[in-house]
Design a protein around this motif. Structure first.
Motif, PDB file in Angstrom:
ATOM      1  N   MET A   1     -58.083   8.805   7.704  1.00 12.39           N
ATOM      2  CA  MET A   1     -56.883   8.417   6.984  1.00 12.39           C
ATOM      3  C   MET A   1     -57.139   8.529   5.480  1.00 12.39           C
ATOM      4  N   ALA A   2     -56.192   9.106   4.776  1.00 12.68           N
ATOM      5  CA  ALA A   2     -56.289   9.197   3.322  1.00 12.68           C
ATOM      6  C   ALA A   2     -55.978   7.841   2.714  1.00 12.68           C
ATOM      7  N   PRO A   3     -56.647   7.454   1.653  1.00 12.80           N
ATOM      8  CA  PRO A   3     -56.344   6.189   0.981  1.00 12.80           C
ATOM      9  C   PRO A   3     -54.892   6.127   0.512  1.00 12.80           C
ATOM     10  N   ILE A   4     -54.378   4.916   0.443  1.00  9.97           N
ATOM     11  CA  ILE A   4     -52.993   4.677   0.046  1.00  9.97           C
ATOM     12  C   ILE A   4     -52.973   3.634  -1.071  1.00  9.97           C
ATOM     13  N   ILE A   5     -52.160   3.869  -2.091  1.00  7.04           N
ATOM     14  CA  ILE A   5     -51.922   2.901  -3.162  1.00  7.04           C
ATOM     15  C   ILE A   5     -50.540   2.314  -2.928  1.00  7.04           C
ATOM     16  N   SER A   6     -50.432   0.983  -2.979  1.00  7.27           N
ATOM     17  CA  SER A   6     -49.150   0.327  -2.742  1.00  7.27           C
ATOM     18  C   SER A   6     -48.954  -0.835  -3.708  1.00  7.27           C
ATOM     19  N   THR A   7     -47.704  -1.054  -4.083  1.00  5.59           N
ATOM     20  CA  THR A   7     -47.309  -2.241  -4.850  1.00  5.59           C
ATOM     21  C   THR A   7     -46.215  -2.993  -4.101  1.00  5.59           C
ATOM     22  N   ALA A   8     -46.064  -2.698  -2.808  1.00  2.00           N
ATOM     23  CA  ALA A   8     -45.004  -3.300  -1.991  1.00  2.00           C
ATOM     24  C   ALA A   8     -45.444  -4.663  -1.464  1.00  2.00           C
ATOM     25  N   TRP A  26     -62.867   9.627  -4.447  1.00  2.00           N
ATOM     26  CA  TRP A  26     -61.409   9.585  -4.384  1.00  2.00           C
ATOM     27  C   TRP A  26     -60.916   8.988  -5.692  1.00  2.00           C
ATOM     28  N   GLU A  27     -60.055   9.730  -6.402  1.00  2.00           N
ATOM     29  CA  GLU A  27     -59.557   9.267  -7.702  1.00  2.00           C
ATOM     30  C   GLU A  27     -58.048   9.115  -7.666  1.00  2.00           C
ATOM     31  N   ALA A  28     -57.573   7.954  -8.125  1.00  2.00           N
ATOM     32  CA  ALA A  28     -56.142   7.676  -8.205  1.00  2.00           C
ATOM     33  C   ALA A  28     -55.751   7.438  -9.658  1.00  2.00           C
ATOM     34  N   ARG A  29     -54.663   8.078 -10.080  1.00  2.00           N
ATOM     35  CA  ARG A  29     -54.107   7.882 -11.423  1.00  2.00           C
ATOM     36  C   ARG A  29     -52.818   7.094 -11.266  1.00  2.00           C
ATOM     37  N   ILE A  30     -52.721   5.989 -12.013  1.00  2.00           N
ATOM     38  CA  ILE A  30     -51.629   5.044 -11.863  1.00  2.00           C
ATOM     39  C   ILE A  30     -51.053   4.729 -13.233  1.00  2.00           C
ATOM     40  N   SER A  55     -55.615   0.905   0.110  1.00  2.00           N
ATOM     41  CA  SER A  55     -55.964   0.775   1.536  1.00  2.00           C
ATOM     42  C   SER A  55     -56.651   2.042   2.006  1.00  2.00           C
ATOM     43  N   GLY A  56     -57.473   1.904   3.043  1.00  2.00           N
ATOM     44  CA  GLY A  56     -58.212   3.045   3.567  1.00  2.00           C
ATOM     45  C   GLY A  56     -59.384   3.422   2.683  1.00  2.00           C
ATOM     46  N   VAL A  57     -59.965   2.433   2.008  1.00  2.00           N
ATOM     47  CA  VAL A  57     -60.989   2.714   1.004  1.00  2.00           C
ATOM     48  C   VAL A  57     -62.384   2.181   1.341  1.00  2.00           C
ATOM     49  N   LYS A  58     -62.561   1.525   2.471  1.00  2.00           N
ATOM     50  CA  LYS A  58     -63.850   0.926   2.798  1.00  2.00           C
ATOM     51  C   LYS A  58     -64.976   1.966   2.745  1.00  2.00           C
ATOM     52  N   GLY A  59     -65.979   1.665   1.922  1.00  2.00           N
ATOM     53  CA  GLY A  59     -67.149   2.525   1.812  1.00  2.00           C
ATOM     54  C   GLY A  59     -66.929   3.826   1.062  1.00  2.00           C
ATOM     55  N   ARG A  60     -65.757   4.046   0.517  1.00  2.00           N
ATOM     56  CA  ARG A  60     -65.465   5.271  -0.230  1.00  2.00           C
ATOM     57  C   ARG A  60     -65.726   5.055  -1.719  1.00  2.00           C
ATOM     58  N   ALA A  61     -66.350   6.014  -2.340  1.00  2.00           N
ATOM     59  CA  ALA A  61     -66.481   5.975  -3.806  1.00  2.00           C
ATOM     60  C   ALA A  61     -65.097   6.234  -4.383  1.00  2.00           C
ATOM     61  N   CYS A  62     -64.612   5.300  -5.191  1.00  2.00           N
ATOM     62  CA  CYS A  62     -63.262   5.395  -5.752  1.00  2.00           C
ATOM     63  C   CYS A  62     -63.320   5.315  -7.276  1.00  2.00           C
ATOM     64  N   LYS A  63     -62.411   6.033  -7.904  1.00  2.00           N
ATOM     65  CA  LYS A  63     -62.226   5.952  -9.349  1.00  2.00           C
ATOM     66  C   LYS A  63     -60.739   5.727  -9.584  1.00  2.00           C
ATOM     67  N   ARG A 107     -60.232   2.958 -17.085  1.00  2.00           N
ATOM     68  CA  ARG A 107     -60.853   3.535 -15.885  1.00  2.00           C
ATOM     69  C   ARG A 107     -61.923   2.616 -15.339  1.00  2.00           C
ATOM     70  N   TRP A 108     -62.082   2.664 -14.017  1.00  2.00           N
ATOM     71  CA  TRP A 108     -63.189   1.974 -13.374  1.00  2.00           C
ATOM     72  C   TRP A 108     -63.523   2.670 -12.072  1.00  2.00           C
ATOM     73  N   GLU A 109     -64.783   2.529 -11.682  1.00  2.00           N
ATOM     74  CA  GLU A 109     -65.270   3.089 -10.421  1.00  2.00           C
ATOM     75  C   GLU A 109     -65.738   1.942  -9.546  1.00  2.00           C
ATOM     76  N   HIS A 110     -65.505   2.102  -8.260  1.00  2.00           N
ATOM     77  CA  HIS A 110     -65.819   1.011  -7.335  1.00  2.00           C
ATOM     78  C   HIS A 110     -65.888   1.569  -5.920  1.00  2.00           C
ATOM     79  N   THR A 111     -66.792   1.040  -5.116  1.00  2.00           N
ATOM     80  CA  THR A 111     -66.866   1.382  -3.697  1.00  2.00           C
ATOM     81  C   THR A 111     -66.559   0.119  -2.908  1.00  2.00           C
ATOM     82  N   PRO A 112     -65.318  -0.022  -2.426  1.00  2.00           N
ATOM     83  CA  PRO A 112     -64.908  -1.240  -1.723  1.00  2.00           C
ATOM     84  C   PRO A 112     -65.693  -1.482  -0.437  1.00  2.00           C
TER      85      PRO A 112
END
Length: 140
Positions: A1-8, A26-30, A55-63, A107-112
């Motif tokens: 599953m691809a990560p999802i960004i939500s504000t709902a 995985w990088e998200a621009r918001i 969501s869908g970010v467990k163990g993924r390197a995220c920026k 910017r920040w990097e994090h692996t949830p």
């Protein structure tokens, strides 16, 4: 599953501009959303905060990048700032990798460690925290 960004959810704020996967990160621009309650004060749109769930970010390197941070109502707040994150919206931690520049945004990097994580400018209170009475009922 691809990560999802939500504000709902209660108090969510932000708009996903795009997301990419490159070199295992995985990088998200918001963008921060406009604050709707300030238009009448000085005839300007204001934005200064964000609050979203990944969501869908467990163990993924995220920026994560807040792309319009340089256009915030008070951009001088960003240098030295650290994003906060939570898995349960009760316990919050600071993300020490947070950086800011006018050119690159906030910017920040994090692996949830868990599948879903909330990220915000400041510690957020959820509606259940306000549900309990502040004063004990009269025993009389």
């Amino acid at each position: 599953m691809a990560p999802i960004i939500s504000t709902a959810f209660d108090g969510g704020n932000g708009h996903l501009l795009g997301a990419t996967l490159a070199d295992g990160v995985w990088e998200a621009r918001i963008n921060m959303g406009t604050e709707p309650f300030t238009e009448g004060t000085d005839k300007r749109e204001h934005h200064q905060w964000f609050y979203f769930r990944a969501s869908g970010v467990k163990g993924r390197a995220c920026k994560f990048t807040i792309a319009n941070a340089d256009q915030a109502s008070y951009p001088d707040a960003w240098p030295g700032f650290q994003t906060v994150f939570s898995y349960d919206r009760v316990n919050w931690n600071r993300c020490s990798s947070t950086t800011y520049s006018d050119a690159d945004g906030l910017r920040w990097e994090h692996t949830p460690e868990k599948d879903a994580e909330f990220m915000a400018k400041i510690r957020r209170h959820n509606s259940t925290e306000w549900a309990s009475p502040q004063v004990s009922p009269d025993s009389g």
